[in-house]
Design an enzyme around this catalytic site. Structure first.
Site, PDB file in Angstrom:
ATOM      1  N   GLY A  22       9.203   2.160   6.947  1.00  0.00           N
ATOM      2  CA  GLY A  22       8.957   0.656   6.718  1.00  0.00           C
ATOM      3  C   GLY A  22       7.934   0.602   5.588  1.00  0.00           C
ATOM      4  O   GLY A  22       7.742   1.587   4.695  1.00  0.00           O
ATOM      5  N   THR A  23       7.233  -0.760   5.505  1.00  0.00           N
ATOM      6  CA  THR A  23       6.525  -0.932   4.182  1.00  0.00           C
ATOM      7  C   THR A  23       4.931  -1.352   4.746  1.00  0.00           C
ATOM      8  O   THR A  23       4.914  -1.972   5.593  1.00  0.00           O
ATOM      9  CB  THR A  23       6.887  -1.979   3.313  1.00  0.00           C
ATOM     10  OG1 THR A  23       8.259  -1.551   2.583  1.00  0.00           O
ATOM     11  CG2 THR A  23       6.084  -2.028   2.159  1.00  0.00           C
ATOM     12  N   VAL A  24       4.006  -0.856   4.066  1.00  0.00           N
ATOM     13  CA  VAL A  24       2.680  -1.290   4.566  1.00  0.00           C
ATOM     14  C   VAL A  24       2.013  -2.127   3.626  1.00  0.00           C
ATOM     15  O   VAL A  24       1.887  -1.718   2.171  1.00  0.00           O
ATOM     16  CB  VAL A  24       1.722  -0.124   4.798  1.00  0.00           C
ATOM     17  CG1 VAL A  24       0.286  -0.319   5.283  1.00  0.00           C
ATOM     18  CG2 VAL A  24       2.347   0.932   5.871  1.00  0.00           C
ATOM     19  N   GLY A  79       7.987   3.881   3.227  1.00  0.00           N
ATOM     20  CA  GLY A  79       8.469   5.185   3.452  1.00  0.00           C
ATOM     21  C   GLY A  79       9.764   4.702   4.258  1.00  0.00           C
ATOM     22  O   GLY A  79      10.132   3.564   4.559  1.00  0.00           O
ATOM     23  N   GLY A  80      10.250   5.716   4.851  1.00  0.00           N
ATOM     24  CA  GLY A  80      11.586   5.636   5.821  1.00  0.00           C
ATOM     25  C   GLY A  80      11.339   4.760   7.015  1.00  0.00           C
ATOM     26  O   GLY A  80      12.265   3.989   7.509  1.00  0.00           O
ATOM     27  N   LEU A 113       1.017  -1.281   0.204  1.00  0.00           N
ATOM     28  CA  LEU A 113       0.024  -0.033  -0.040  1.00  0.00           C
ATOM     29  C   LEU A 113       0.796   1.272  -0.037  1.00  0.00           C
ATOM     30  O   LEU A 113       0.400   2.176  -0.601  1.00  0.00           O
ATOM     31  CB  LEU A 113      -0.929  -0.029   1.309  1.00  0.00           C
ATOM     32  CG  LEU A 113      -1.780  -1.092   1.340  1.00  0.00           C
ATOM     33  CD1 LEU A 113      -2.608  -1.045   2.590  1.00  0.00           C
ATOM     34  CD2 LEU A 113      -3.120  -0.887   0.251  1.00  0.00           C
ATOM     35  N   GLY A 114       1.996   1.199   0.537  1.00  0.00           N
ATOM     36  CA  GLY A 114       2.772   2.486   0.675  1.00  0.00           C
ATOM     37  C   GLY A 114       4.322   1.818   1.337  1.00  0.00           C
ATOM     38  O   GLY A 114       4.344   0.934   1.862  1.00  0.00           O
ATOM     39  N   LYS A 123       2.003  -3.059   8.713  1.00  0.00           N
ATOM     40  CA  LYS A 123       3.259  -2.147   8.727  1.00  0.00           C
ATOM     41  C   LYS A 123       4.424  -2.901   9.236  1.00  0.00           C
ATOM     42  O   LYS A 123       4.333  -3.190  10.573  1.00  0.00           O
ATOM     43  CB  LYS A 123       2.869  -0.745   9.457  1.00  0.00           C
ATOM     44  CG  LYS A 123       3.846   0.147   9.528  1.00  0.00           C
ATOM     45  CD  LYS A 123       3.634   1.429  10.338  1.00  0.00           C
ATOM     46  CE  LYS A 123       4.891   2.234  10.073  1.00  0.00           C
ATOM     47  NZ  LYS A 123       4.452   3.848  10.704  1.00  0.00           N
ATOM     48  N   ASP A 171       4.032  15.033  13.009  1.00  0.00           N
ATOM     49  CA  ASP A 171       4.105  14.851  11.409  1.00  0.00           C
ATOM     50  C   ASP A 171       2.994  15.229  10.732  1.00  0.00           C
ATOM     51  O   ASP A 171       2.505  14.278  10.061  1.00  0.00           O
ATOM     52  CB  ASP A 171       4.751  13.686  11.005  1.00  0.00           C
ATOM     53  CG  ASP A 171       5.351  13.527   9.874  1.00  0.00           C
ATOM     54  OD1 ASP A 171       5.706  14.662   9.168  1.00  0.00           O
ATOM     55  OD2 ASP A 171       5.746  12.546   9.254  1.00  0.00           O
TER      56      ASP A 171
END
Length: 352
Positions: free
Chosen positions: A36-38, A33-34, A30-31, A52, A149
């Site tokens: 981890g991965t989802v 980033g810094g 799904l996405g 996640k 954030d």
């Protein structure tokens, strides 16, 4: 899968999550980033979830995942993404969230699906709901939470396009003195509170500043950071505050908005954004004040003939139905760690 006594979430085995995500198949991503991965997962009773998983194992990642799990396990609000459970059999906990199906506010404003039409009143409602989620974090969570954030890519949208604040990797439990000192600035450029950058002092007013940038994105359709020449970037907030100083708000607004909504309403939202973006944190409104003013603006949007004064009690404005709408000009996708891979605008994006 079992419910741990005293915990508000489920504890999954590693094997259960491997099965749920088809061994973390790339098609389930799904996405990225810094942190981890989802992945999209399907658990018992055919329930979709977002899993996640940390990619890099180090002490910082362990700390951030543990902190996120601690914070989310104590939160229960309709405008905050829900932690379903976790897996503790691995070195860094794997977090399992409710699945939120309609992507993010970032994608709604900046994506490239030009066929999508959304009323300005809907965007205003989403902003109000996100503000209510942040108000809950600051005032009603025990202990209070500073998100750290706040940005459009961390506001998820459910099947009814209701806002859910997500991604608590940069969050902190607010100490009793309401201040948090850090040794390294965290957050996202374009949204960062300038006072926080100078002092390393994180407060709930840092979230308010970032939320002010979200209001600018809704008003202007522009990205938080703009290119000005080949090697220079400038913050949208800087451009906006300069335009407000020169009494030139009209030049900042999306053409779709003008003519569909009253300038009185748009000026009200712009003035609220300006207050959120004050360089002095003490001068900014609280998230409760922001949520209340957005509530008043929404009611004015529903009944544009009602005189608007966002500093008066919201109850003085009437209830009613929405008017007007516009088609968003969508111009790009939020990128994960692989910056060349666009995120599907119909998927949820849990990590930026």
């Amino acid at each position: 899968m079992k419910s741990e006594e005293g915990l508000g979430f489920m504890v999954f085995s590693e094997a259960e999550l491997i099965h749920a995500t088809n061994n973390y198949d790339n098609s389930r991503i799904l996405g990225k980033g810094g942190n981890g991965t989802v992945y999209k997962g399907i658990i018992k009773n055919n329930i979709p979830v977002a899993v996640k998983r940390c990619g890099l194992v180090d002490e910082r990642q362990k700390k951030e995942f543990g902190k996120e799990m601690l914070i989310l396990s104590q939160l229960n609000h309709k405008n905050i993404v829900k932690l379903v459970g976790c897996c503790l059999e691995v070195e860094v906990p794997i977090l399992v969230y409710e699945f939120v199906m309609n992507g993010t506010l970032f994608e709604l404003i900046h994506g490239n699906n030009k066929a999508l039409q959304i009323s300005f009143s809907t965007l205003l409602r989403i902003a109000h709901e996100a503000a209510e989620g942040l108000r809950f974090l600051h005032l009603d969570a025990s202990p209070p939470v500073i998100h750290g954030d706040v940005k459009t890519s961390n506001i998820l949208l459910d099947e009814n396009y209701m806002a859910k604040v997500s991604d608590f990797g940069a969050s902190t439990l607010a100490p009793s003195d309401k201040e948090q000192f850090v040794t390294k600035v965290q957050g996202t450029w374009g949204y960062l509170d300038p006072e926080y950058i100078q002092t390393f002092q994180l407060t709930n007013k840092s979230d308010v500043y970032s939320f002010g940038v979200i209001l600018l994105e809704i008003l202007t359709g522009q990205l938080p950071m703009k290119l000005e020449g080949p090697d220079k970037q400038i913050c949208l907030s800087t451009i906006f505050l300069s335009a407000m100083k020169d009494n030139n708000l009209d030049a900042m607004l999306m053409s779709h908005v003008k003519g569909q909504e009253s300038m009185e309403l748009l000026r009200g939202l712009a003035n609220l954004a300006k207050k959120c973006l004050d360089t002095c944190g003490d001068n900014r409104p609280s998230m409760k004040d922001v949520a209340d003013e957005l509530n008043g603006l929404r009611k004015h949007s529903m009944h544009p003939w009602v005189l608007l004064d966002v500093d008066t009690e919201a109850e003085s404005l009437l209830e009613g139905g929405s008017t007007g709408g516009y088609e968003i000009e969508l111009s790009g996708y939020p990128m994960g760690e692989n910056e060349n891979k666009p995120i599907n605008p119909r998927s949820s994006y849990y990590e930026k």
